[in-house]
Design an enzyme around this catalytic site. Structure first.
Site, PDB file in Angstrom:
ATOM      1  N   CYS A  33       0.950  -1.241   0.114  1.00  0.00           N
ATOM      2  CA  CYS A  33      -0.062  -0.107   0.152  1.00  0.00           C
ATOM      3  C   CYS A  33       0.833   1.369   0.060  1.00  0.00           C
ATOM      4  O   CYS A  33       1.859   1.346   0.326  1.00  0.00           O
ATOM      5  CB  CYS A  33      -0.896   0.103   1.171  1.00  0.00           C
ATOM      6  SG  CYS A  33      -0.073   0.416   2.729  1.00  0.00           S
ATOM      7  N   CYS A  54       0.925   3.832   1.973  1.00  0.00           N
ATOM      8  CA  CYS A  54       1.045   4.430   3.432  1.00  0.00           C
ATOM      9  C   CYS A  54       2.528   3.469   3.799  1.00  0.00           C
ATOM     10  O   CYS A  54       3.316   4.114   4.484  1.00  0.00           O
ATOM     11  CB  CYS A  54      -0.015   4.377   4.297  1.00  0.00           C
ATOM     12  SG  CYS A  54      -0.716   2.784   4.606  1.00  0.00           S
TER      13      CYS A  54
END
Length: 136
Positions: free
Chosen positions: A46, A48
């Site tokens: 992802c 993040c």
């Protein structure tokens, strides 16, 4: 499960700076239950993880106080290892990425995904450094 050619460069962001790549449940248990302090990073594909978690853990290790052992598992790839790491993270719910600090086999600090999303790598690194000061 994510393809190896996608995951390997993201794994290497941590393994290239000394993180031990844990691939199965036995390796996770051995690391977590070892004497001293152990950082376990659940890495992921992802944004993040790429924008905050991986840069933060690398930045946090530039200080003199740091865990005795630094390890990582990869969500969506090292399924057995991630599942075992999450057992050690209880009562926290599963999330990716996340970061756990263990001392003598006990979870003493945990950074959940919602503490990573939308935060800078520097802010997360400062949080980790404070935990290292207290426990390492």
């Amino acid at each position: 499960m994510y393809p190896e050619q996608l995951v390997m460069p993201m794994k290497e962001e941590l393994t290239s700076v000394g993180f031990e790549d844990l691939r199965n449940a036995e390796q996770v248990d051995a690391a977590v239950n070892s004497k001293g302090t152990v950082l376990v990073v659940v890495n992921s594909v992802c944004g993040c993880a790429a924008g905050a978690a991986r840069p933060a853990v690398k930045l946090s290790l530039l200080e003199t106080k740091r865990p005795d052992r630094i390890t990582t598992v990869f969500a969506g790839f090292d399924t057995e290892a991630v599942e075992q790491a999450r057992k050690h993270f209880l009562p926290f719910p599963p999330s990716s990425p996340c970061i756990g600090l263990f001392k003598d086999g006990k979870l003493v600090h945990f950074v959940e995904r919602h503490h990573i999303e939308g935060r800078s790598g520097e802010l997360i690194a400062d949080n980790l450094k404070a935990a290292y000061e207290e426990y390492c």
